[in-house]
Design a protein around this motif. Structure first.
Motif, mmCIF file in Angstrom:
data_model
loop_
_atom_site.group_PDB
_atom_site.id
_atom_site.type_symbol
_atom_site.label_atom_id
_atom_site.label_comp_id
_atom_site.label_asym_id
_atom_site.label_seq_id
_atom_site.Cartn_x
_atom_site.Cartn_y
_atom_site.Cartn_z
ATOM 1 N N HIS A 1 0.831 -1.215 0.000
ATOM 2 C CA HIS A 1 0.000 0.000 0.000
ATOM 3 C C HIS A 1 0.863 1.262 0.000
ATOM 4 O O HIS A 1 1.887 1.342 0.647
ATOM 5 C CB HIS A 1 -0.954 0.016 1.205
ATOM 6 N N ASP B 1 -4.799 0.203 9.916
ATOM 7 C CA ASP B 1 -5.108 -1.062 9.257
ATOM 8 C C ASP B 1 -6.165 -0.859 8.174
ATOM 9 O O ASP B 1 -6.040 -1.379 7.057
ATOM 10 C CB ASP B 1 -5.601 -2.068 10.305
ATOM 11 N N LYS C 1 -5.625 -1.276 3.984
ATOM 12 C CA LYS C 1 -6.400 -2.270 3.253
ATOM 13 C C LYS C 1 -7.305 -1.634 2.203
ATOM 14 O O LYS C 1 -7.420 -2.126 1.077
ATOM 15 C CB LYS C 1 -7.223 -3.105 4.234
ATOM 16 N N LEU D 1 -5.384 -0.551 -0.833
ATOM 17 C CA LEU D 1 -5.121 -1.681 -1.721
ATOM 18 C C LEU D 1 -6.336 -1.981 -2.585
ATOM 19 O O LEU D 1 -6.220 -2.207 -3.795
ATOM 20 C CB LEU D 1 -4.729 -2.917 -0.909
ATOM 21 N N VAL D 2 -7.526 -1.969 -1.980
ATOM 22 C CA VAL D 2 -8.760 -2.210 -2.740
ATOM 23 C C VAL D 2 -8.943 -1.123 -3.797
ATOM 24 O O VAL D 2 -9.328 -1.406 -4.944
ATOM 25 C CB VAL D 2 -9.974 -2.270 -1.795
ATOM 26 N N GLN E 1 -5.650 -12.182 -2.931
ATOM 27 C CA GLN E 1 -4.793 -11.178 -2.309
ATOM 28 C C GLN E 1 -4.175 -11.767 -1.045
ATOM 29 O O GLN E 1 -4.853 -11.932 -0.016
ATOM 30 C CB GLN E 1 -5.604 -9.919 -1.982
ATOM 31 N N SER F 1 -2.041 -10.577 1.066
ATOM 32 C CA SER F 1 -1.979 -9.706 2.240
ATOM 33 C C SER F 1 -3.325 -9.616 2.958
ATOM 34 O O SER F 1 -3.383 -9.355 4.165
ATOM 35 C CB SER F 1 -1.517 -8.307 1.839
ATOM 36 N N LEU F 2 -4.414 -9.830 2.219
ATOM 37 C CA LEU F 2 -5.752 -9.791 2.812
ATOM 38 C C LEU F 2 -6.300 -11.194 3.093
ATOM 39 O O LEU F 2 -7.331 -11.340 3.752
ATOM 40 C CB LEU F 2 -6.721 -9.058 1.877
ATOM 41 N N GLU F 3 -5.618 -12.205 2.560
ATOM 42 C CA GLU F 3 -6.015 -13.612 2.721
ATOM 43 C C GLU F 3 -7.429 -13.867 2.218
ATOM 44 O O GLU F 3 -8.224 -14.574 2.833
ATOM 45 C CB GLU F 3 -5.888 -14.043 4.195
ATOM 46 N N ARG F 4 -7.732 -13.313 1.030
ATOM 47 C CA ARG F 4 -9.068 -13.497 0.456
ATOM 48 C C ARG F 4 -9.103 -12.942 -0.967
ATOM 49 O O ARG F 4 -8.217 -12.199 -1.389
ATOM 50 C CB ARG F 4 -10.126 -12.781 1.293
ATOM 51 N N ILE G 1 -11.382 -10.420 -3.467
ATOM 52 C CA ILE G 1 -12.189 -9.227 -3.258
ATOM 53 C C ILE G 1 -13.067 -8.985 -4.482
ATOM 54 O O ILE G 1 -12.585 -9.017 -5.618
ATOM 55 C CB ILE G 1 -11.300 -7.971 -3.019
#
Length: 343
Positions: free
Chosen positions: A156, A280, A284, A287-288, A306, A308-311, A313
């Motif tokens: 980021h 935080d 995040k 990044l989105v 992703q 870093s987000l573990e998911r 999006i």
């Protein structure tokens, strides 16, 4: 040769012959023991990795991080991400390059951000916090570097001006939320938002688009560097309250939220809790936003996984394209409560 093609416009199957900045290079070996180069190229729009399977040792002498090279190859998908399969690389004439084509920078106007920073400083009522902030941002080398520094090596705000953009974004949210919670000292949490990553001006170095850690940055980390820096500046202000300094240092030391995330202590004040949540969230959501601005589809589209987000999006295109955030920044002005990068 003029640069014509940018990374954010690349598509699978496309043939490429253009100029790119070498962001990183690593000499590796295949399972058969054949050397190859793992490269990351960049321009102002983003970066893309890829292998050069042949002539690795000769190409390594050309592919110097921070230098621009001419690359030909093909865009392909590897592990759900675009990569550039390199067919040929040659050195480019560095003298006549337009470096603004290769260096990623904040989409916000630097003068607009500087004006907003001054506006935030003028709103601090506590006389000691006001003196400290003005001294840091207007009378120190660290404050000067703060204006142009990246906020991270990756993930980021990892571009020129990213640290100021991130800190101002956090200060805006802090101002909104501090007024909502009676236990939060507004001046303190806004000061924390502006100062929480001040150590990154020493932890990171950015040379010709390549961001990396300094020796002291690796050995101490930005939270410790920032805490020590605050103490050194506060010592130059007559009668600066020791308790106020401790609370400021606690904000810096605890803003990662958890010890396993790099904070030596967890947040233990209302301001520190709020600051860690805002940091935080802003990282995040930034990044989105970055992922959304790169969408080529007209409707909602799932991102790549992703890490870093573990998911994954579900992304939606931005309203006005890549210039949306800066347009809103100019329209709203430094005193507005509208948030540039989160909402």
């Amino acid at each position: 040769m003029e640069k014509k093609l940018f990374i954010d416009a690349l598509k699978e199957g496309q043939q490429v012959d253009d100029l790119f900045l070498v962001k990183s290079v690593r000499l590796a070996e295949t399972r058969a023991g054949k050397p190859y180069l793992q490269l990351v190229f960049a321009d102002r729009s983003g970066d893309i990795g890829g292998p050069a399977w042949d002539n690795a040792e000769a190409l390594e002498k050309i592919c110097i991080p921070g230098k621009v090279v001419r690359v030909s190859g093909a865009v392909q998908i590897y592990r759900d991400k675009l990569q550039l399969r390199v067919d040929h690389i040659e050195a480019a004439d560095q003298a006549n390059l337009k470096m603004e084509n290769y260096l990623a920078a904040s989409s916000r106007n630097p003068a607009s951000m500087e004006s907003e920073l001054d506006q935030r400083l003028s709103e601090i009522a506590d006389p000691f916090l006001s003196k400290l902030l003005h001294k840091i941002f207007h009378q120190t080398e660290v404050g000067e570097r703060f204006q142009h520094a990246p906020a991270a090596k990756g993930i980021h705000h990892a571009y020129r001006g990213g640290l100021l953009e991130h800190s101002l974004s956090m200060a805006r949210v802090a101002s909104l939320l501090a007024g909502h919670y009676q236990t939060v000292e507004k001046d303190l949490v806004i000061a924390g938002a502006l100062l929480h990553d001040i150590g990154k001006t020493v932890e990171l170095q950015s040379e010709v688009g390549v961001i990396d850690y300094t020796d002291i940055g690796r050995l101490k980390g930005h939270v410790v560097i920032g805490s020590e820096f605050l103490a050194s500046v506060a010592a130059e202000i007559e009668d600066f309250p020791k308790e106020l300094l401790v609370h400021l240092q606690h904000l810096v030391l605890s803003h990662h939220g958890r010890q396993e995330f790099g904070s030596p202590v967890v947040p233990m004040t209302a301001e520190a809790l709020l600051l860690s949540f805002i940091d935080d969230m802003d990282a995040k959501m930034s990044l989105v936003d970055q992922l959304s601005t790169k969408l080529k589809a007209d409707g909602p589209t799932w991102s790549d996984y992703q890490r870093s987000l573990e998911r994954y999006i579900l992304l939606k295109p931005t309203l006005d394209g890549s210039d949306h955030a800066e347009t809103k920044a100019e329209d709203d002005g430094p005193g507005s409560t509208r948030q540039h990068t989160l909402f």
